[in-house]
Design an enzyme around this catalytic site. Structure first.
Site, PDB file in Angstrom:
ATOM      1  N   SER A   3       0.839  -1.193   0.000  1.00 60.73           N
ATOM      2  CA  SER A   3       0.000   0.000   0.000  1.00 60.73           C
ATOM      3  C   SER A   3       0.880   1.251   0.000  1.00 60.73           C
ATOM      4  CB  SER A   3      -0.896   0.005   1.245  1.00 60.73           C
ATOM      5  OG  SER A   3      -1.687   1.173   1.287  1.00 60.73           O
ATOM      6  N   GLY A   4       0.566   2.189  -0.887  1.00 59.99           N
ATOM      7  CA  GLY A   4       1.321   3.431  -0.967  1.00 59.99           C
ATOM      8  C   GLY A   4       2.503   3.386  -1.903  1.00 59.99           C
ATOM      9  N   THR A  26      -1.684   2.768  -8.364  1.00 51.35           N
ATOM     10  CA  THR A  26      -2.742   3.478  -9.075  1.00 51.35           C
ATOM     11  C   THR A  26      -2.164   4.425 -10.123  1.00 51.35           C
ATOM     12  OG1 THR A  26      -4.245   3.329  -7.184  1.00 51.35           O
ATOM     13  CG2 THR A  26      -4.713   5.041  -8.803  1.00 51.35           C
ATOM     14  N   ASN A  71      -0.817   6.028   3.176  1.00 55.49           N
ATOM     15  CA  ASN A  71      -0.978   6.512   1.810  1.00 55.49           C
ATOM     16  C   ASN A  71      -2.114   7.524   1.765  1.00 55.49           C
ATOM     17  OD1 ASN A  71      -1.186   6.812  -0.951  1.00 55.49           O
ATOM     18  ND2 ASN A  71      -1.726   4.694  -1.380  1.00 55.49           N
ATOM     19  N   SER A 126      -5.049   6.016  -1.138  1.00 50.81           N
ATOM     20  CA  SER A 126      -5.028   4.555  -1.154  1.00 50.81           C
ATOM     21  C   SER A 126      -6.290   3.994  -1.807  1.00 50.81           C
ATOM     22  CB  SER A 126      -4.919   4.026   0.284  1.00 50.81           C
ATOM     23  OG  SER A 126      -4.962   2.623   0.304  1.00 50.81           O
ATOM     24  N   SER A 127      -6.121   3.077  -2.746  1.00 49.96           N
ATOM     25  CA  SER A 127      -7.266   2.394  -3.362  1.00 49.96           C
ATOM     26  C   SER A 127      -7.894   1.480  -2.328  1.00 49.96           C
ATOM     27  CB  SER A 127      -6.813   1.572  -4.571  1.00 49.96           C
ATOM     28  OG  SER A 127      -6.264   2.386  -5.571  1.00 49.96           O
ATOM     29  N   GLY A 135      -3.112  -2.557  -2.019  1.00 48.74           N
ATOM     30  CA  GLY A 135      -1.832  -3.192  -1.728  1.00 48.74           C
ATOM     31  C   GLY A 135      -1.792  -3.869  -0.371  1.00 48.74           C
ATOM     32  N   GLU A 147      -1.134  -4.672   3.355  1.00 44.52           N
ATOM     33  CA  GLU A 147      -1.148  -3.709   4.461  1.00 44.52           C
ATOM     34  C   GLU A 147      -0.750  -4.360   5.783  1.00 44.52           C
ATOM     35  OE1 GLU A 147      -4.510  -0.572   2.773  1.00 44.52           O
ATOM     36  OE2 GLU A 147      -5.069  -1.945   4.395  1.00 44.52           O
TER      37      GLU A 147
END
Length: 650
Positions: A114-115, A119, A163, A166-167, A401, A403
C-alpha cells in the site's frame, strides 16, 4: 526470471553499481543484492528496473518529467527493449504489441505494498495504450477512458496512515480493440470495495475522498439544498482527536478544485445533471443517516431516536415515509409460518442496522456509478455486451496493496488475502509454469528457490480455512469474536503460518509472504454478518426515487456486485421537490418513541432471536469476497500476463 547455466560473466563488474537494467542478468541475485541494486538505481534517479520480464517500480514520492510526449513516442512499438531505459511505458507497449500479433487477451497485474504507486502506474499505462492506438476516430472515447480512473479514485480511494490516496477497492480495467488495434471501448470491473470505511476508519485515516470534495466544492445554497452545514458536524467525517476535517486552507482549495474536476469528468463521460444531483443526494443521505443516535428506552426495552431531525432529513432526501423508516431502524421483522413477527432492537443492534444501511447505500451507489461508466464507455456503433470476450483486449489490474498497520482488522485481512492470491498467480506464471516448460523441452536450468504460498491460500480458503470458520461462527447467535479466535487456534495451531497472540484473546497472527501481520478480531463477526435487516431493505425499495428503489430491488451477483447485476436499471434519476431546511419540523413529538410503544403492545416473541435469524439467512461478506476473488482470478487466468511490482521504499 531465470538463472540459467550460461551466465553473462561480463556483467560481474557492474554488480552493486546499479548499472544493469535487467537484474536477472547479474551472475548472482539474492534478496540482499536485489535491494542494494534498487537502492543504488533509486539514488541515481532510476525508479524502474527489470528482473526478466517483470518491471520493478520504486515510488519516487514526487512528480517526474519522464511521462511526456517524448517518452510516449520513444516507447512505441519497441523492438529491442535493451536500447531504452526501463519504463512503465514499455510494459504497456509490449502488451499492446503482443495483443496485435497474437489476437489474444493480455493482462497487466500491478501489485505491491500500500502506498507504493500502483494506481499512478495504472493510469500511466492506460494513457500510453491510448497513445499507441493513434486512432483517427472517437477521440472523445479515448479521453473518457483516461478520465474515469480519476473519477473512480474520488469514490473508491481514501487516506490511510500509509498513503494519502489509497485504493480501497480493486479494479480491472479492460480495454477492447479491433484486430487492427483501434480501441472500441472499455469496461471496468470493480471488486472488494471496503464499504466499512464509510462508517468507521482508524486514527490518522479519512473517509472516501468524495465526502471532503463535497463540502469544499458546494456553494452555500447548494449545501442547504442537501441540508448540509460544516463537515465536523457529521460523525463519519470526524476524527478521533476532535481536529478539523480540513487541515489547511491549501487543502480546502485543493479539494474544491478536485470537486470541480469530478463534476467536469462526469459530464464529459456522459453523466447528466440529474445523475450528478442524485449522487450528491445519496452522499448527503449517508452523512445524515449516520448522525442518527439511539437511546435505550426503559419503558419498552427497545430504543428510540434521540433527535429526529436527521431522520426527517434522510426521509426527505431519499423520498421515504418517515414513520416506515423509523420503524425499520428501531425494530426488525421476520416471517415464520406465514406470520410476520416484529421485535424491537437494542441499542447495539440499532447502531449496527443504521451503519449497515449506510454501507449498503454507498456500496450500491458505487456500483451504480461503475455501471453507468461501463454503459457510457461503449461506443455507439458497437454493442459489446456478452461479446466482449470475442475482441482482443488488454486488462490492467489495480488492487489494494498489502497492508500491515499498527491495528489490523477484518478489512486488512481481506486485502492481504487478495494479495496472497496475486502472489500465487505471480509464482505460478513466473516460476512454476516456466519450470514446467523448461522441463518439457529438455532445457537444463538451475532451479530458483522461491517462497511458495499455496499452503497459506489453504489456511484462508480451505474447507476449514479462516473464512469458512468465520462464516460458520457467524451463524451462531451466542458466538463472540473471542470464540472465533479460539476456533481458529484449535484448527490451525500446528500450522507454521498461524501465530497465537499472547495476552490478547481476540487477536491472532499470520505469517504472510510479505511478513507477519497481527490481526485484531474485534468486530469480525458483525462485519462479516453485515446485518441489513429485511425491513430496511423493503423500506428502501419503497423509495419514491425510482433509482434508489431499483438499487435495493436489484439482484446482486454472487460476488455482491451491482455494476454487473442482471437487473435492468431503467429509471431516470428524477428527484421530487423537497422542503427547505428551514421548513423541517425540528421540534415535535418523538415519532420513534411513540412507534416503539405501539410495537411493544403488539409484540410477539420467538424462542429464536429474530435479529439473529435475519443474520442466519443473509449472505456474508466473506462469501461475496470469495466469489469476487474467484471471478477476478478466472478473468486473469484466461489472459497472457505481464507484471509490474511496486516497492514503497528503495
Amino acid at each position: 526470471m531465470r538463472v540459467t547455466a550460461e551466465h553473462d560473466q561480463s556483467l560481474l563488474v557492474n554488480m552493486g553499481k546499479g548499472e544493469v537494467d535487467d537484474l536477472s542478468k547479474l551472475d548472482f541475485l539474492d534478496e540482499e543484492t536485489l535491494i542494494n541494486e534498487l537502492r543504488v538505481r533509486y539514488k541515481n534517479g532510476q525508479i524502474y528496473t527489470y528482473i526478466g520480464d517483470v518491471l520493478i517500480a520504486v515510488n519516487p514520492f514526487k512528480q517526474l518529467n519522464i511521462y511526456e510526449k517524448e517518452q510516449h513516442k520513444a516507447y512505441s512499438r519497441v523492438q529491442f527493449r535493451s536500447v531504452l531505459r526501463p519504463h512503465v511505458f514499455w510494459v504497456a507497449d509490449a502488451a499492446y504489441q503482443r495483443m496485435l500479433i497474437h489476437k489474444t487477451t493480455q493482462c497487466i497485474a500491478v501489485s505491491g505494498e500500500s502506498g507504493a504507486g500502483k494506481t499512478e502506474s495504472t493510469k500511466l499505462m492506460i494513457q500510453h495504450i491510448i497513445y499507441l492506438c493513434k486512432t483517427i476516430y472517437d477521440k472523445e472515447l479515448q479521453k473518457k477512458i483516461v478520465d474515469v480512473n480519476t473519477l473512480l479514485e474520488a469514490f473508491g480511494n481514501a487516506q490511510t496512515c500509509m498513503n494519502s490516496n489509497s485504493s480501497r477497492f480493486g479494479k480491472f480495467v479492460q480495454m477492447i480493440f479491433t484486430d487492427e488495434g483501434q480501441i472500441l471501448g472499455a469496461k471496468v470491473f470493480d471488486y472488494l470495495l471496503e464499504k466499512s470505511r464509510v462508517v468507521n476508519h482508524g486514527p490518522g485515516e479519512r473517509n472516501y475522498h468524495i465526502f471532503y470534495y463535497l463540502f469544499s466544492g458546494l456553494e452555500k445554497e447548494e449545501l442547504e439544498y442537501y441540508y448540509l452545514d460544516t463537515p465536523e458536524n457529521y460523525r463519519i467525517l470526524g476524527t478521533s482527536t476532535g481536529s478539523k476535517a480540513y487541515l489547511t486552507k491549501t487543502e480546502i482549495k485543493y479539494f474544491k478544485m478536485m470537486f470541480q474536476a469530478q463534476k467536469e469528468i462526469m459530464k464529459r463521460v456522459g453523466f447528466m445533471d440529474e445523475d450528478i444531483t442524485l449522487i450528491f443526494t445519496l452522499l448527503a443521505a449517508i452523512l445524515h443517516l449516520t448522525n442518527i443516535k439511539f437511546c435505550q428506552d426503559e419503558e419498552t426495552d427497545g430504543v428510540y431516536i434521540d433527535d429526529e431531525y436527521p431522520l426527517e432529513v434522510v426521509s426527505n432526501l431519499l423520498c421515504l415515509d418517515q414513520e416506515t423508516l423509523a420503524t425499520a431502524l428501531i425494530s426488525t421483522s421476520s416471517v415464520t409460518k406465514g406470520e410476520k413477527v416484529v421485535s424491537l432492537k437494542n441499542k447495539d443492534q440499532a447502531n449496527d442496522g443504521r451503519d449497515a444501511l449506510a454501507k449498503a447505500l454507498y456500496e450500491r451507489l458505487f456500483g451504480w456509478i461503475v455501471r453507468q461508466i461501463n454503459e457510457l464507455l461503449q461506443p455507439n456503433n458497437y454493442a459489446l455486451g456478452e461479446k466482449i470476450d470475442l475482441f482482443p483486449s488488454i486488462g490492467i489490474l489495480d488492487m489494494s496493496g498489502f497492508e500491515n498497520f499498527n491495528l489490523n482488522s477484518f478489512e486488512q485481512l481481506c486485502i492481504n488475502v487478495a494479495n496472497e492470491h496475486l502472489q500465487f498467480y505471480f509464482n505460478e506464471n513466473i516460476f512454476l509454469q516456466e519450470e514446467e516448460e523448461y522441463f518439457n523441452e529438455g532445457i537444463q536450468f538451475d532451479v530458483v528457490e522461491f517462497q511458495n504460498n499455496e499452503d497459506l491460500i489453504e489456511v484462508f480458503m480451505g474447507p476449514l480455512g479462516l473464512f469458512a470458520l468465520l462464516d460458520e461462527e457467524s451463524k451462531f447467535p451466542r458466538a463472540t469474536d473471542s470464540s472465533l479466535v479460539d476456533k481458529y487456534y484449535s484448527h490451525w495451531k500446528n500450522s507454521e503460518r498461524y501465530v497465537r497472540s499472547r495476552g490478547n484473546d481476540i487477536a491472532f497472527g499470520i505469517n504472510h509472504y510479505a511478513g507477519k501481520v497481527v490481526y485484531n478480531a474485534k468486530g469480525f463477526l458483525e462485519k462479516n454478518r453485515d446485518n441489513l435487516s429485511l425491513n430496511l431493505i423493503e423500506c428502501l425499495k419503497n423509495s419514491n426515487i425510482e433509482v434508489v428503489s431499483e438499487l435495493f430491488a436489484a439482484e446482486r451477483t454472487e460476488s455482491g456486485s451491482i455494476s454487473r447485476s442482471v437487473s435492468a436499471f431503467l429509471a431516470k434519476p428524477y428527484l421530487p421537490m423537497r422542503p427547505r431546511s428551514s421548513e423541517l419540523k425540528k421540534h415535535r413529538e418523538n415519532l420513534s418513541q411513540k412507534k416503539a410503544k405501539s410495537i411493544k403492545k403488539t409484540i410477539q416473541t420467538l424462542k429464536m432471536n429474530t435479529i439473529q435469524k435475519d443474520k442466519l439467512n443473509q449472505v456474508t461478506v466473506t462469501s461475496h469476497f470469495r466469489n469476487s476473488l474467484a471471478e477476478l482470478l478466472d478473468k486473469m487466468k484466461d489472459a497472457e500476463p505481464f507484471f509490474v511490482r511496486h516497492c514503497l521504499k528503495a
